[in-house]
Design a protein around this motif. Sequence first.
Motif, PDB file in Angstrom:
ATOM      1  N   PHE A 197       0.831  -1.208   0.000  1.00 38.03           N
ATOM      2  CA  PHE A 197       0.000   0.000   0.000  1.00 38.03           C
ATOM      3  C   PHE A 197       0.872   1.268   0.000  1.00 38.03           C
ATOM      4  O   PHE A 197       0.636   2.202  -0.764  1.00 38.03           O
ATOM      5  CB  PHE A 197      -0.912  -0.022   1.231  1.00 38.03           C
ATOM      6  N   ILE A 198       1.902   1.270   0.840  1.00 41.23           N
ATOM      7  CA  ILE A 198       2.775   2.451   0.941  1.00 41.23           C
ATOM      8  C   ILE A 198       3.615   2.626  -0.318  1.00 41.23           C
ATOM      9  O   ILE A 198       3.831   3.758  -0.771  1.00 41.23           O
ATOM     10  CB  ILE A 198       3.637   2.354   2.225  1.00 41.23           C
ATOM     11  N   HIS A 199       4.060   1.509  -0.924  1.00 40.57           N
ATOM     12  CA  HIS A 199       4.700   1.574  -2.250  1.00 40.57           C
ATOM     13  C   HIS A 199       3.861   2.425  -3.200  1.00 40.57           C
ATOM     14  O   HIS A 199       4.346   3.314  -3.891  1.00 40.57           O
ATOM     15  CB  HIS A 199       4.697   0.176  -2.921  1.00 40.57           C
ATOM     16  N   CYS A 200       2.575   2.051  -3.240  1.00 36.76           N
ATOM     17  CA  CYS A 200       1.659   2.675  -4.210  1.00 36.76           C
ATOM     18  C   CYS A 200       1.458   4.154  -3.909  1.00 36.76           C
ATOM     19  O   CYS A 200       1.498   4.982  -4.827  1.00 36.76           O
ATOM     20  CB  CYS A 200       0.315   1.960  -4.200  1.00 36.76           C
ATOM     21  N   VAL A 201       1.231   4.482  -2.644  1.00 36.12           N
ATOM     22  CA  VAL A 201       1.031   5.881  -2.270  1.00 36.12           C
ATOM     23  C   VAL A 201       2.258   6.703  -2.643  1.00 36.12           C
ATOM     24  O   VAL A 201       2.156   7.790  -3.220  1.00 36.12           O
ATOM     25  CB  VAL A 201       0.725   6.002  -0.756  1.00 36.12           C
ATOM     26  N   GLU A 202       3.437   6.179  -2.345  1.00 34.47           N
ATOM     27  CA  GLU A 202       4.673   6.920  -2.620  1.00 34.47           C
ATOM     28  C   GLU A 202       4.926   7.050  -4.119  1.00 34.47           C
ATOM     29  O   GLU A 202       5.363   8.100  -4.599  1.00 34.47           O
ATOM     30  CB  GLU A 202       5.858   6.230  -1.933  1.00 34.47           C
ATOM     31  N   SER A 203       4.644   5.991  -4.867  1.00 32.69           N
ATOM     32  CA  SER A 203       4.825   6.035  -6.316  1.00 32.69           C
ATOM     33  C   SER A 203       3.845   7.023  -6.967  1.00 32.69           C
ATOM     34  O   SER A 203       4.224   7.856  -7.782  1.00 32.69           O
ATOM     35  CB  SER A 203       4.636   4.635  -6.901  1.00 32.69           C
ATOM     36  N   LEU A 204       2.570   6.930  -6.559  1.00 31.69           N
ATOM     37  CA  LEU A 204       1.523   7.749  -7.189  1.00 31.69           C
ATOM     38  C   LEU A 204       1.626   9.232  -6.831  1.00 31.69           C
ATOM     39  O   LEU A 204       1.101  10.080  -7.544  1.00 31.69           O
ATOM     40  CB  LEU A 204       0.136   7.220  -6.802  1.00 31.69           C
ATOM     41  N   ASN A 210       4.741   8.453 -13.975  1.00 30.23           N
ATOM     42  CA  ASN A 210       4.439   8.458 -15.414  1.00 30.23           C
ATOM     43  C   ASN A 210       3.315   7.458 -15.652  1.00 30.23           C
ATOM     44  O   ASN A 210       2.881   6.766 -14.725  1.00 30.23           O
ATOM     45  CB  ASN A 210       5.694   8.082 -16.215  1.00 30.23           C
ATOM     46  N   ALA A 211       2.845   7.381 -16.893  1.00 35.57           N
ATOM     47  CA  ALA A 211       1.680   6.545 -17.192  1.00 35.57           C
ATOM     48  C   ALA A 211       1.938   5.070 -16.880  1.00 35.57           C
ATOM     49  O   ALA A 211       1.033   4.339 -16.467  1.00 35.57           O
ATOM     50  CB  ALA A 211       1.270   6.712 -18.653  1.00 35.57           C
ATOM     51  N   PHE A 212       3.178   4.627 -17.074  1.00 35.94           N
ATOM     52  CA  PHE A 212       3.527   3.227 -16.807  1.00 35.94           C
ATOM     53  C   PHE A 212       3.351   2.913 -15.318  1.00 35.94           C
ATOM     54  O   PHE A 212       2.613   2.008 -14.931  1.00 35.94           O
ATOM     55  CB  PHE A 212       4.977   2.977 -17.245  1.00 35.94           C
ATOM     56  N   SER A 213       4.040   3.677 -14.472  1.00 37.32           N
ATOM     57  CA  SER A 213       3.971   3.410 -13.034  1.00 37.32           C
ATOM     58  C   SER A 213       2.586   3.719 -12.485  1.00 37.32           C
ATOM     59  O   SER A 213       2.104   3.043 -11.573  1.00 37.32           O
ATOM     60  CB  SER A 213       5.040   4.204 -12.282  1.00 37.32           C
ATOM     61  N   GLN A 214       1.919   4.721 -13.051  1.00 34.80           N
ATOM     62  CA  GLN A 214       0.584   5.091 -12.563  1.00 34.80           C
ATOM     63  C   GLN A 214      -0.417   3.966 -12.810  1.00 34.80           C
ATOM     64  O   GLN A 214      -1.240   3.655 -11.942  1.00 34.80           O
ATOM     65  CB  GLN A 214       0.117   6.370 -13.260  1.00 34.80           C
ATOM     66  N   HIS A 247       1.517  -5.919  -8.750  1.00 42.22           N
ATOM     67  CA  HIS A 247       1.317  -4.611  -9.392  1.00 42.22           C
ATOM     68  C   HIS A 247       2.060  -3.501  -8.641  1.00 42.22           C
ATOM     69  O   HIS A 247       2.588  -2.571  -9.255  1.00 42.22           O
ATOM     70  CB  HIS A 247      -0.182  -4.289  -9.474  1.00 42.22           C
ATOM     71  N   GLY A 248       2.095  -3.598  -7.311  1.00 42.74           N
ATOM     72  CA  GLY A 248       2.822  -2.604  -6.529  1.00 42.74           C
ATOM     73  C   GLY A 248       4.306  -2.621  -6.840  1.00 42.74           C
ATOM     74  O   GLY A 248       4.944  -1.568  -6.960  1.00 42.74           O
ATOM     75  N   GLY A 249       4.858  -3.826  -6.976  1.00 43.97           N
ATOM     76  CA  GLY A 249       6.266  -3.941  -7.357  1.00 43.97           C
ATOM     77  C   GLY A 249       6.517  -3.375  -8.741  1.00 43.97           C
ATOM     78  O   GLY A 249       7.518  -2.689  -8.983  1.00 43.97           O
ATOM     79  N   MET A 250       5.600  -3.641  -9.664  1.00 43.78           N
ATOM     80  CA  MET A 250       5.734  -3.112 -11.034  1.00 43.78           C
ATOM     81  C   MET A 250       5.617  -1.593 -11.059  1.00 43.78           C
ATOM     82  O   MET A 250       6.259  -0.918 -11.865  1.00 43.78           O
ATOM     83  CB  MET A 250       4.656  -3.715 -11.936  1.00 43.78           C
ATOM     84  N   SER A 251       4.822  -1.028 -10.149  1.00 48.89           N
ATOM     85  CA  SER A 251       4.598   0.426 -10.167  1.00 48.89           C
ATOM     86  C   SER A 251       5.875   1.197  -9.867  1.00 48.89           C
ATOM     87  O   SER A 251       6.018   2.344 -10.283  1.00 48.89           O
ATOM     88  CB  SER A 251       3.506   0.821  -9.160  1.00 48.89           C
ATOM     89  N   ILE A 252       6.806   0.570  -9.124  1.00 46.57           N
ATOM     90  CA  ILE A 252       8.045   1.306  -8.832  1.00 46.57           C
ATOM     91  C   ILE A 252       9.183   0.941  -9.783  1.00 46.57           C
ATOM     92  O   ILE A 252      10.279   1.489  -9.675  1.00 46.57           O
ATOM     93  CB  ILE A 252       8.499   1.126  -7.364  1.00 46.57           C
ATOM     94  N   ALA A 253       8.920   0.038 -10.743  1.00 45.57           N
ATOM     95  CA  ALA A 253       9.957  -0.294 -11.721  1.00 45.57           C
ATOM     96  C   ALA A 253      10.344   0.938 -12.523  1.00 45.57           C
ATOM     97  O   ALA A 253      11.503   1.145 -12.862  1.00 45.57           O
ATOM     98  CB  ALA A 253       9.461  -1.396 -12.658  1.00 45.57           C
TER      99      ALA A 253
END
Length: 359
Positions: A197-204, A210-214, A247-253
């Motif tokens: 969850f925190i991965h996602c908040v920090e990434s977003l 960008n559109a990929f990580s979003q 998906h969370g792991g992919m969002s920070i790639a």
Amino acid sequence: MTKYRNFPMVPRVVFGQGCFKQLGEILLPKRKSSEAPFIFLVDDVFEGHELINSIPLLFNDQIIFISADEEPKTNQVDSLVSQLIQSYTELPSGIIGIGGGTLLDLAKATALMLTNPGSASEYQGWDLIKKPAIYHVGIPTISGTGAEVSRTTVLLGPDKKLGINSDFTPFDQVILDPDLTQGVSTEQWFYTGMDCFIHCVESLNGTFLNAFSQSYGEKALELCKEVYLDSLSEEDSRDKLMMASWHGGMSIAYSQVGVAHAMSYGLSYLLGVKHGIGNCLVFQYLEEFYPEGVALFDQMREKHQIKLPKGICANLSDTEFDTMIKVAMSLEPLWENAVGKEWRKTITPQKLKSIYKKI
């Protein structure tokens, strides 16, 4: 012309309840010879568990049980590598990690260090690995860390807590079997899921968005909300949290994490606080950076009656605070993502100390 990062991804993944049973079939074509074993690094909570009877051992394959009570360390990796080199006449056919983020990171690091000379501590950083790892497989038994999909293996070294970030780090194969996550305690399920969850908040909310990580981050966040705020069946919850982790792991790639992760690294380095709970301990005090995320976190914590430890930093000396702050502030890409290129103007040692003192 803009030069974009050409990130590697896990080339093969199998998902589904009971898919762990396909492991033998998946490994057989990858076996180099009867003298080149597969090494299974397994969380020691499974010692004596029926899961062990399902591991497809052949010839001189070996299971090594490892405690996940502490964060993985560079000297632990060095010791494993030395042990394997001395025990066998050939390099292993592959390393298989079975467990949570600690075991997955150890498997990635061991596979890398079997082909790269020196100590794992020499490779803590970005793109320092020069030779491909041996074949390695990740099998998560808890969901949330994203270690199964990321290009980093986070290790505690003699001087810092920092990942071996490289194009050779990601697994060659991942097996996502939601059945393996049964029986996890409520607290562990919460802390590890909150890592996602925190991965996602920090990434977003980051400047690298960008559109990929979003696209990945939004899906992971949606799944986390369903798992932790809706009333799902246990089966649905396991399936969805496993996909949230992916998906969370992919969002920070293609982006980065942020303030909670940077400061959690400081807690881990000095006090040995495990990553998931460390993120939670920091994140609860980050309204200034992530107001909506912290509000959702508080809702999730209340719903599942999670009481975070208090007074972790109550008796630390100024020198100890300085050590944590130094570790946290060394993670420059995380701060740049969180605040921008001019992050040092607002992120000061005094500011970080004031947050740590609340924990």
